[in-house]
Design a protein around this motif. Sequence first.
Motif, PDB file in Angstrom:
ATOM      1  N   ARG A  65    -116.874  82.611 109.653  1.00 47.08           N
ATOM      2  CA  ARG A  65    -116.872  83.953 109.842  1.00 47.08           C
ATOM      3  C   ARG A  65    -117.809  84.764 110.674  1.00 47.08           C
ATOM      4  NH1 ARG A  65    -116.827  86.503 103.475  1.00 47.08           N
ATOM      5  NH2 ARG A  65    -114.953  85.565 102.981  1.00 47.08           N
ATOM      6  N   LEU A  66    -118.494  83.800 111.439  1.00 49.07           N
ATOM      7  CA  LEU A  66    -119.374  84.198 112.324  1.00 49.07           C
ATOM      8  C   LEU A  66    -118.586  84.347 113.678  1.00 49.07           C
ATOM      9  CD1 LEU A  66    -122.437  81.580 111.775  1.00 49.07           C
ATOM     10  CD2 LEU A  66    -122.180  84.167 111.211  1.00 49.07           C
ATOM     11  N   PRO A  67    -119.215  85.145 114.965  1.00 48.04           N
ATOM     12  CA  PRO A  67    -118.480  85.520 116.007  1.00 48.04           C
ATOM     13  C   PRO A  67    -118.149  84.256 116.836  1.00 48.04           C
ATOM     14  CG  PRO A  67    -120.407  86.929 115.721  1.00 48.04           C
ATOM     15  CD  PRO A  67    -120.516  86.065 114.934  1.00 48.04           C
ATOM     16  N   HIS A  68    -118.974  83.237 116.685  1.00 46.91           N
ATOM     17  CA  HIS A  68    -118.608  81.993 117.367  1.00 46.91           C
ATOM     18  C   HIS A  68    -118.518  80.859 116.328  1.00 46.91           C
ATOM     19  CE1 HIS A  68    -119.335  83.953 121.170  1.00 46.91           C
ATOM     20  NE2 HIS A  68    -120.270  84.387 120.590  1.00 46.91           N
ATOM     21  N   HIS A  69    -117.565  80.056 116.320  1.00 48.58           N
ATOM     22  CA  HIS A  69    -117.277  78.859 115.156  1.00 48.58           C
ATOM     23  C   HIS A  69    -116.597  77.742 116.065  1.00 48.58           C
ATOM     24  CE1 HIS A  69    -114.924  76.996 112.054  1.00 48.58           C
ATOM     25  NE2 HIS A  69    -116.371  77.058 111.274  1.00 48.58           N
ATOM     26  N   ASP A  70    -116.911  76.383 115.492  1.00 50.92           N
ATOM     27  CA  ASP A  70    -116.473  75.368 115.880  1.00 50.92           C
ATOM     28  C   ASP A  70    -116.434  74.318 114.733  1.00 50.92           C
ATOM     29  OD1 ASP A  70    -115.555  73.946 118.749  1.00 50.92           O
ATOM     30  OD2 ASP A  70    -116.954  72.545 117.394  1.00 50.92           O
ATOM     31  N   GLN A  71    -115.583  73.714 114.626  1.00 52.64           N
ATOM     32  CA  GLN A  71    -115.719  72.359 113.691  1.00 52.64           C
ATOM     33  C   GLN A  71    -114.324  71.403 113.858  1.00 52.64           C
ATOM     34  OE1 GLN A  71    -114.433  74.129 109.700  1.00 52.64           O
ATOM     35  NE2 GLN A  71    -112.211  74.634 110.390  1.00 52.64           N
ATOM     36  N   GLY A  72    -114.895  70.283 113.112  1.00 51.75           N
ATOM     37  CA  GLY A  72    -113.520  69.285 112.941  1.00 51.75           C
ATOM     38  C   GLY A  72    -114.076  68.213 113.805  1.00 51.75           C
ATOM     39  N   GLN A  73    -115.120  68.073 114.736  1.00 50.05           N
ATOM     40  CA  GLN A  73    -115.656  66.812 115.319  1.00 50.05           C
ATOM     41  C   GLN A  73    -116.195  65.957 114.574  1.00 50.05           C
ATOM     42  OE1 GLN A  73    -114.751  66.015 118.429  1.00 50.05           O
ATOM     43  NE2 GLN A  73    -113.343  68.304 118.669  1.00 50.05           N
ATOM     44  N   GLN A  74    -115.944  64.661 114.723  1.00 47.94           N
ATOM     45  CA  GLN A  74    -116.613  63.733 114.028  1.00 47.94           C
ATOM     46  C   GLN A  74    -117.300  62.515 114.820  1.00 47.94           C
ATOM     47  OE1 GLN A  74    -113.675  61.474 111.390  1.00 47.94           O
ATOM     48  NE2 GLN A  74    -112.821  63.475 110.691  1.00 47.94           N
ATOM     49  N   ARG A  75    -118.525  62.151 114.115  1.00 49.82           N
ATOM     50  CA  ARG A  75    -119.215  61.204 114.841  1.00 49.82           C
ATOM     51  C   ARG A  75    -119.563  59.857 113.796  1.00 49.82           C
ATOM     52  NH1 ARG A  75    -124.426  63.573 117.606  1.00 49.82           N
ATOM     53  NH2 ARG A  75    -124.880  61.361 118.008  1.00 49.82           N
ATOM     54  N   PRO A  76    -119.809  58.770 114.313  1.00 51.18           N
ATOM     55  CA  PRO A  76    -119.691  57.520 113.506  1.00 51.18           C
ATOM     56  C   PRO A  76    -121.103  57.366 112.617  1.00 51.18           C
ATOM     57  CG  PRO A  76    -120.092  57.007 115.719  1.00 51.18           C
ATOM     58  CD  PRO A  76    -119.703  58.403 115.728  1.00 51.18           C
ATOM     59  N   GLU A  77    -122.211  58.081 113.187  1.00 53.56           N
ATOM     60  CA  GLU A  77    -123.619  58.048 112.454  1.00 53.56           C
ATOM     61  C   GLU A  77    -123.393  58.723 111.035  1.00 53.56           C
ATOM     62  OE1 GLU A  77    -123.038  59.175 115.357  1.00 53.56           O
ATOM     63  OE2 GLU A  77    -124.043  58.293 116.961  1.00 53.56           O
ATOM     64  N   GLU A  78    -124.397  58.426 110.321  1.00 50.31           N
ATOM     65  CA  GLU A  78    -124.586  58.894 109.189  1.00 50.31           C
ATOM     66  C   GLU A  78    -125.036  60.577 109.211  1.00 50.31           C
ATOM     67  OE1 GLU A  78    -127.483  56.956 106.649  1.00 50.31           O
ATOM     68  OE2 GLU A  78    -126.003  55.132 106.307  1.00 50.31           O
ATOM     69  N   PRO A  79    -124.727  61.504 108.057  1.00 52.98           N
ATOM     70  CA  PRO A  79    -125.037  62.699 108.172  1.00 52.98           C
ATOM     71  C   PRO A  79    -126.737  63.120 108.736  1.00 52.98           C
ATOM     72  CG  PRO A  79    -123.556  62.654 106.497  1.00 52.98           C
ATOM     73  CD  PRO A  79    -124.023  61.271 107.034  1.00 52.98           C
ATOM     74  N   ALA A  80    -127.425  62.334 107.863  1.00 52.18           N
ATOM     75  CA  ALA A  80    -129.039  62.432 108.098  1.00 52.18           C
ATOM     76  C   ALA A  80    -129.478  62.262 109.394  1.00 52.18           C
ATOM     77  CB  ALA A  80    -129.700  61.676 107.117  1.00 52.18           C
ATOM     78  N   GLY A  86    -121.408  82.907 124.548  1.00 58.11           N
ATOM     79  CA  GLY A  86    -120.092  82.037 124.206  1.00 58.11           C
ATOM     80  C   GLY A  86    -120.212  80.779 125.038  1.00 58.11           C
ATOM     81  N   ASP A  87    -120.652  80.820 126.549  1.00 55.32           N
ATOM     82  CA  ASP A  87    -120.549  79.536 127.113  1.00 55.32           C
ATOM     83  C   ASP A  87    -121.783  78.951 126.658  1.00 55.32           C
ATOM     84  OD1 ASP A  87    -118.434  80.570 128.516  1.00 55.32           O
ATOM     85  OD2 ASP A  87    -119.834  81.632 129.882  1.00 55.32           O
ATOM     86  N   GLU A  88    -122.847  79.491 126.284  1.00 55.05           N
ATOM     87  CA  GLU A  88    -124.145  78.397 126.006  1.00 55.05           C
ATOM     88  C   GLU A  88    -123.551  77.854 124.527  1.00 55.05           C
ATOM     89  OE1 GLU A  88    -128.767  79.092 124.759  1.00 55.05           O
ATOM     90  OE2 GLU A  88    -127.386  80.701 124.611  1.00 55.05           O
TER      91      GLU A  88
END
Length: 535
Positions: free
Chosen positions: A133-148, A520-522
């Motif tokens: 719901r924020l003006p700028h949003h991004d999701q879905g990218q994955q990385r192999p490391e653990e979340p911590a 937006g670019d930042e």
Amino acid sequence: MTVVEDRPATADAPPPRRGNPLWAFLRNSWRQLTSMRTALVLLFLLAVAAVPGSIFPQRGVNRENVAEYFAEHPELAPALDRFFAFDVYASPWFAAIYLLLFTSLIGCVLPRLRDHFRALTTVPPDAPKRLDRLPHHDQGQQRPEEPAAVAAEIAKRLRRSRFRTRVRETPDGWTVSAEKGYLKETGNLLFHIAMLGVLVGVGFGQWYGWHGNRLLVEGTDQGFCNSVTQHDESVLGPRVDPSDLPDFCLRMTAFDATFQTNGVPKSFQATVDVSEDGGDHYRPDRFTVNDPLRLDGATVNLIGQGYAPVLRFTDRFGAQQTKVVPFLPIDGMLTSEGVVQYPDVNIDPATGKRDPRLQMGFEGLFLPTGGTDGSAVSKFPAENNPVLYLTAYRGDLGLDSGRPGSVYALNREQIADGDLKKISDERPYVLRPGEKWTLDDGTTLEFVDTRRFATISIRHDPTKVSLLVGSVAGLIGLMLSLYVHRRRVWFRVLPVGGDPAGGSVIEAGGLPRTDYPGFGDEFATLTRHMKEGTP
């Protein structure tokens, strides 16, 4: 059905509490006074209130101009004087606006300073539940490391970019909160504090500062010592006594000026002998327009220059008087006008008495470079062909009347009353250096030579350093408030499939706190590097 009965208030019930109306009025008035809108209105009023100070002559700057205005407007000037039109900056209404603005700024700055300190010591808030719901949003990218590990790396990279960060562990993963741009509010506060400093500096400068002007003629016989009686014009602050002025003396030994071919000044330099602390020892020094003479407790600035003809009058009894008379420039080519008065001439040596009807006055123009066409206009500001155009007057000069008058003009009332008469109705007499003018009664006026003079301003402002610091600080604060933008970013790092060993999925959201078109670019750059793990 339930019936609700209206029951009267019992004696034990407390009466409704009513606020103190006086306290409520004072509280609301303080809120209105310390609002930013009121501060802007007062700043505008202060600028408007200063306008009459530039329209009407001020007593603190030039009392002679004020006297001339009264003479030219005998009915309007007294009415304006009742409203302090000639003392604008010392008027009660200007001081009231000044103090109200000062109070309003203090009331604006102190609460904001407290809130800003709290904001600086408060950690960034946790990520909202719905980043989408924020003006700028991004999701879905994955990385192999653990979340911590991913959350710790993201926080480290954000801190390198000067973000304030906070890592939090949640039941389903990790969040990283970051914010940046607190220097914007710091700049706003710095600007207002600097303005307060400037206002305080101006006030103290008016109280404890002083300045005076002096026309200093070239020659060791034309010295000047720093005292109120020897200033042509002087203004002392309310907390300054004439005895507080520093003790020094000046003698201008030379004045050098160069001009371009079109007459525009190129350089000025005054060479002086300086004696400080009342001593008899003089030391040489020099100063120019942009390089003042700095003494202990005063600064001497060069603000003008011109010529002073040397004239020798021989009266009918053979007594001579020589005067060095500055002529004031009236144009860029230093065409100058002035008056030389001889009140103590034609004294009968047998009786020792002076006849006031035989006083002499000469007025006219001095041209440093006279033309061949006979026009009374100088062709060049340097002294290439000096010429004097003079008209002679004989009679009572009016110097003994006790009324103040200008030393650069004859008393026009004496001329109008017939007490001071023009000797001849012919055109002004022309004199060049070394020439002599013989009048109708045998008296003579000789144009001996010319000297240069410099108009100097002697000033002392004890708060000029604080004003400079306040101005620079205000400029820095203004730049920070204009070019720094507040923004927040959040990263939520969740395990893929609920298993931390299976990698991490990153979701990001951004919120600019101010109007920031480049956010937006930042944000896109930040999320790309965070997801890819690149620097």
